[in-house]
Design a protein around this motif. Structure first.
Motif, PDB file in Angstrom:
ATOM      1  N   SER A  45       0.833  -1.209   0.000  1.00  0.00           N
ATOM      2  CA  SER A  45       0.000   0.000   0.000  1.00  0.00           C
ATOM      3  C   SER A  45       0.861   1.249   0.000  1.00  0.00           C
ATOM      4  CB  SER A  45      -1.022  -0.004   1.135  1.00  0.00           C
ATOM      5  OG  SER A  45      -0.411  -0.143   2.371  1.00  0.00           O
ATOM      6  N   ASP A  46       2.133   1.151   0.386  1.00  0.00           N
ATOM      7  CA  ASP A  46       3.010   2.325   0.262  1.00  0.00           C
ATOM      8  C   ASP A  46       3.082   2.784  -1.198  1.00  0.00           C
ATOM      9  OD1 ASP A  46       3.624   2.590   2.929  1.00  0.00           O
ATOM     10  OD2 ASP A  46       5.525   1.519   2.805  1.00  0.00           O
ATOM     11  N   ASP A  47       3.167   1.830  -2.101  1.00  0.00           N
ATOM     12  CA  ASP A  47       3.201   2.152  -3.525  1.00  0.00           C
ATOM     13  C   ASP A  47       1.867   2.767  -3.962  1.00  0.00           C
ATOM     14  OD1 ASP A  47       4.199   1.983  -6.272  1.00  0.00           O
ATOM     15  OD2 ASP A  47       2.942   0.210  -6.522  1.00  0.00           O
ATOM     16  N   THR A  69       0.246  10.294  12.893  1.00  0.00           N
ATOM     17  CA  THR A  69      -0.349   9.385  11.933  1.00  0.00           C
ATOM     18  C   THR A  69       0.761   8.601  11.254  1.00  0.00           C
ATOM     19  OG1 THR A  69      -2.038   9.206  10.213  1.00  0.00           O
ATOM     20  CG2 THR A  69      -0.411  10.951   9.908  1.00  0.00           C
ATOM     21  N   TYR A  70       0.410   7.902  10.186  1.00  0.00           N
ATOM     22  CA  TYR A  70       1.406   7.084   9.486  1.00  0.00           C
ATOM     23  C   TYR A  70       2.535   7.992   8.985  1.00  0.00           C
ATOM     24  CZ  TYR A  70       3.265   3.575   6.279  1.00  0.00           C
ATOM     25  OH  TYR A  70       4.091   2.689   5.625  1.00  0.00           O
ATOM     26  N   SER A  71       3.769   7.597   9.283  1.00  0.00           N
ATOM     27  CA  SER A  71       4.892   8.523   9.133  1.00  0.00           C
ATOM     28  C   SER A  71       5.308   8.800   7.688  1.00  0.00           C
ATOM     29  CB  SER A  71       6.096   7.969   9.896  1.00  0.00           C
ATOM     30  OG  SER A  71       6.367   6.657   9.426  1.00  0.00           O
ATOM     31  N   ASN A 176       5.461 -10.250   0.287  1.00  0.00           N
ATOM     32  CA  ASN A 176       4.993 -10.298  -1.104  1.00  0.00           C
ATOM     33  C   ASN A 176       4.825  -8.912  -1.717  1.00  0.00           C
ATOM     34  OD1 ASN A 176       3.408 -13.082  -0.045  1.00  0.00           O
ATOM     35  ND2 ASN A 176       4.309 -13.139  -2.088  1.00  0.00           N
ATOM     36  N   ARG A 177       4.569  -7.915  -0.885  1.00  0.00           N
ATOM     37  CA  ARG A 177       4.306  -6.548  -1.331  1.00  0.00           C
ATOM     38  C   ARG A 177       3.034  -6.472  -2.180  1.00  0.00           C
ATOM     39  NH1 ARG A 177       5.019  -4.371   1.709  1.00  0.00           N
ATOM     40  NH2 ARG A 177       5.418  -2.311   0.841  1.00  0.00           N
ATOM     41  N   ILE A 178       1.891  -6.519  -1.528  1.00  0.00           N
ATOM     42  CA  ILE A 178       0.621  -6.339  -2.242  1.00  0.00           C
ATOM     43  C   ILE A 178      -0.216  -5.296  -1.500  1.00  0.00           C
ATOM     44  CG2 ILE A 178      -1.502  -7.407  -3.124  1.00  0.00           C
ATOM     45  CD1 ILE A 178      -0.110 -10.117  -3.025  1.00  0.00           C
TER      46      ILE A 178
HETATM   47  C1  LIG Z   1       1.940  -0.852   7.187  1.00  0.00           C
HETATM   48  C2  LIG Z   1       1.197   0.364   6.732  1.00  0.00           C
HETATM   49  C3  LIG Z   1       1.231   0.787   5.401  1.00  0.00           C
HETATM   50  C4  LIG Z   1       2.107   0.164   4.342  1.00  0.00           C
HETATM   51  O1  LIG Z   1       1.873  -1.149   4.107  1.00  0.00           O
HETATM   52  P1  LIG Z   1       2.558  -1.922   2.885  1.00  0.00           P
HETATM   53  O2  LIG Z   1       1.388  -2.493   2.163  1.00  0.00           O
HETATM   54  O3  LIG Z   1       3.403  -2.968   3.515  1.00  0.00           O
HETATM   55  O4  LIG Z   1       3.336  -0.962   2.055  1.00  0.00           O
HETATM   56  C5  LIG Z   1       0.465   1.876   5.043  1.00  0.00           C
HETATM   57  N1  LIG Z   1      -0.283   2.544   5.935  1.00  0.00           N
HETATM   58  C6  LIG Z   1      -0.322   2.181   7.232  1.00  0.00           C
HETATM   59  C7  LIG Z   1      -1.165   2.964   8.169  1.00  0.00           C
HETATM   60  C8  LIG Z   1       0.424   1.092   7.682  1.00  0.00           C
HETATM   61  O5  LIG Z   1       0.403   0.756   8.954  1.00  0.00           O
END
Ligand SMILES: *Cc1c(COP(=O)(O)O)cnc(C)c1O
Length: 224
Positions: A45-47, A69-71, A176-178
C-alpha cells in the motif's frame, strides 16, 4: 498460498508479468463484491498511497492529515512538493472531524489511525467525504481487518473517496508486497494512467499467484 507459489512455472518467469494484474484485480473485485473497474493494485500500500498522492494531490491548497499518523504521509507530500497541514489530535488521541471541514487539496486518514489504534465509524468519514466533492479523500485501512468498520461501501455512493488496503498486516504477507485501492472507476483510471506512465510491470508473476490464493482461501483468512 505455498501451493500457488510452487505451481508457478519457472518458464513463466521468462516473460513480463501481466501489467494489468488482471487475475488479482478480478479476485479482489469478487471478494469485495465490486466491479473490476473499481480496483487498483500496487506493490504494497506504500506504492498505492505514493501513487495516489502523485495522482490526486495537485491543488495549491494544503492536503490535510492528522498530527500523529502514518509517518510516510509527510515524506511523500514533501517529495512531491504537495502543500500539507497536519491537524492535531484531541486529548483522547482522537481525530477532530471539525478540523477537516475547511477547503483543502485533499485528505488522507488511516482508519484505525496508526500508531494510535483509534478507529472511527463509517458515518464519521461519510461526513468528511460528502463535504469535499472537490477533492479526493483517502482512507488508509491498513489495520481494518482487526476489527474496525470499512469505508469500502462509501465508494458506491461517492466518487471522491479512495479506500487503500494492504496484505502486509492481517494477511501476514508483507514480503509479497501487495496493496490495493478501491474507488470510483474515474479515480482508478487516473491511478492506472499514472502507474503506466511510471513503471507498468510492478507486480511479479509469483506475487500475483500468491495474492489470488490468499484472497480465494477466505476460510483460512477468517480462522486465523
Ligand atoms: C503498514 C502500513 C502501510 C504500508 O503497508 P505496505 O502495504 O506494507 O506498504 C500503510 N499505511 C499504514 C497505516 C500502515 O500501517
Amino acid at each position: 498460498m505455498g501451493k500457488a507459489i510452487s505451481k508457478v512455472s519457472l518458464d513463466s518467469l521468462r516473460k513480463y508479468p501481466d501489467p494489468a494484474c488482471d487475475i488479482l484485480i478480478k479476485a479482489l473485485a469478487a471478494y469485495h463484491n465490486q466491479d473490476s473497474s473499481k480496483v487498483f493494485v500496487g506493490v504494497g500500500s506504500d506504492d498505492v498511497l505514493a501513487m495516489s498522492f502523485l495522482t490526486f494531490f495537485n491543488s495549491e491548497r494544503p492536503v490535510l492529515f492528522p498530527d500523529i499518523t502514518y509517518s510516510f504521509y509527510d515524506v511523500w507530500a514533501d517529495l512531491f512538493r504537495i502543500p500539507h497541514e497536519q491537524m492535531p489530535l484531541d486529548e483522547d488521541f482522537k481525530i477532530k472531524a471539525s478540523d477537516y471541514e475547511k477547503p483543502c487539496g485533499g485528505i488522507v486518514i488511516p482508519n484505525p489511525n496508526a500508531p494510535t489504534g483509534v478507529a472511527e465509524p463509517v458515518e464519521f468519514f461519510e461526513k468528511i467525504v460528502a463535504a469535499h466533492p472537490e477533492c479526493v479523500v483517502i482512507i488508509d485501512e491498513a489495520y481494518v481487518d482487526f476489527g474496525s468498520q470499512s469505508c469500502i461501501g462509501l465508494t458506491d455512493k461517492y466518487d471522491n473517496v479512495l479506500v487503500v488496503r494492504t496484505f502486509s498486516k492481517s494477511r501476514a504477507m508483507a514480503g509479497n508486497r501487495i496493496g490495493y485501492a478501491i474507488g470510483s472507476p474515474e479515480l482508478i483510471k487516473y491511478l492506472s494512467d499514472c502507474k503506466f506512465s511510471f513503471n507498468s510491470y510492478t507486480m511479479d508473476t509469483i506475487t500475483l499467484a500468491a495474492g489470488v490464493a490468499s484472497v480465494e482461501d477466505d476460510d483460512y483468512f477468517k480462522e486465523k
